[in-house]
Design a protein around this motif. Sequence first.
Motif, PDB file in Angstrom:
ATOM      1  N   TYR A   1      42.681  41.093  39.659  1.00 14.89           N
ATOM      2  CA  TYR A   1      43.895  41.201  40.744  1.00 14.89           C
ATOM      3  C   TYR A   1      45.069  41.445  39.722  1.00 14.89           C
ATOM      4  O   TYR A   1      45.962  42.355  39.840  1.00 14.89           O
ATOM      5  CB  TYR A   1      43.940  39.921  41.333  1.00 14.89           C
ATOM      6  CG  TYR A   1      45.381  39.897  41.892  1.00 14.89           C
ATOM      7  CD1 TYR A   1      45.920  40.738  43.014  1.00 14.89           C
ATOM      8  CD2 TYR A   1      46.362  38.933  41.703  1.00 14.89           C
ATOM      9  CE1 TYR A   1      47.027  40.742  43.825  1.00 14.89           C
ATOM     10  CE2 TYR A   1      47.709  38.871  42.542  1.00 14.89           C
ATOM     11  CZ  TYR A   1      47.842  39.799  43.402  1.00 14.89           C
ATOM     12  OH  TYR A   1      49.211  39.721  43.709  1.00 14.89           O
TER      13      TYR A   1
ATOM     14  N   ARG B   1      44.866  44.895  38.228  1.00 13.13           N
ATOM     15  CA  ARG B   1      45.318  45.840  38.888  1.00 13.13           C
ATOM     16  C   ARG B   1      46.847  45.728  39.182  1.00 13.13           C
ATOM     17  O   ARG B   1      47.677  46.844  39.376  1.00 13.13           O
ATOM     18  CB  ARG B   1      44.742  45.712  40.364  1.00 13.13           C
ATOM     19  CG  ARG B   1      43.272  46.017  40.369  1.00 13.13           C
ATOM     20  CD  ARG B   1      42.584  45.963  41.738  1.00 13.13           C
ATOM     21  NE  ARG B   1      41.265  46.082  41.570  1.00 13.13           N
ATOM     22  CZ  ARG B   1      40.415  47.302  41.500  1.00 13.13           C
ATOM     23  NH1 ARG B   1      41.430  48.469  41.621  1.00 13.13           N
ATOM     24  NH2 ARG B   1      39.449  47.342  41.420  1.00 13.13           N
ATOM     25  N   ARG B   2      47.486  44.656  39.290  1.00  8.81           N
ATOM     26  CA  ARG B   2      48.656  44.612  39.435  1.00  8.81           C
ATOM     27  C   ARG B   2      49.685  45.133  38.217  1.00  8.81           C
ATOM     28  O   ARG B   2      50.494  45.774  38.227  1.00  8.81           O
ATOM     29  CB  ARG B   2      49.162  43.059  39.540  1.00  8.81           C
ATOM     30  CG  ARG B   2      49.284  42.477  40.893  1.00  8.81           C
ATOM     31  CD  ARG B   2      49.791  41.138  41.083  1.00  8.81           C
ATOM     32  NE  ARG B   2      51.069  40.773  40.423  1.00  8.81           N
ATOM     33  CZ  ARG B   2      51.651  39.778  40.437  1.00  8.81           C
ATOM     34  NH1 ARG B   2      51.086  38.685  40.730  1.00  8.81           N
ATOM     35  NH2 ARG B   2      52.715  39.513  39.619  1.00  8.81           N
TER      36      ARG B   2
ATOM     37  N   GLU C   1      49.216  48.833  38.312  1.00  9.21           N
ATOM     38  CA  GLU C   1      50.169  49.524  39.215  1.00  9.21           C
ATOM     39  C   GLU C   1      51.652  49.501  38.771  1.00  9.21           C
ATOM     40  O   GLU C   1      52.137  50.509  38.896  1.00  9.21           O
ATOM     41  CB  GLU C   1      50.037  48.740  40.669  1.00  9.21           C
ATOM     42  CG  GLU C   1      51.067  49.233  41.812  1.00  9.21           C
ATOM     43  CD  GLU C   1      50.958  48.136  42.810  1.00  9.21           C
ATOM     44  OE1 GLU C   1      51.160  48.776  44.179  1.00  9.21           O
ATOM     45  OE2 GLU C   1      50.889  47.000  42.781  1.00  9.21           O
TER      46      GLU C   1
END
Length: 143
Positions: free
Chosen positions: A25, A28-29, A32
């Motif tokens: 997570y 991915r953050r 992004e």
Amino acid sequence: MTQPPKTPRPAIRQSDYERLSEFRYLIRRFLEFSQVQAEDAGLTPRQHQALLAIKGYPGGGPATVGDLAERLRIRHHSAVELVNRLGEAGLVARDQDKDDHRRVLLRLTERADDCLAELSAAHLDELSRIEPMLRRLLDRGQD
């Protein structure tokens, strides 16, 4: 033909799954965040990654197209196309290696250097923000 016995897999606890999930997570953050920053700077994420790979090549030495392909984990011909687009955009220059004329060395233009410095400052700020979360995750693996 018989199969050799499998090595027993260590027991995986719920907390292990949670750590792995949280790690993915956070990655991915960060990715992004990186994508948005690159696009705001007028680059694709791949172009940003290429500039960083060239500038941050280990040892500070010049990178070749082959080095770039390895660092980005892409095929050589894809790296050539990427360097061509970066060259057309005025972000990367090619120099012939003085010692081995078959090798082409990549360097960032001043424009790319400025752009990458801005992006890198933002990325370092973001990393310092998520660092405590990452450290907690990694430290929990020591229990």
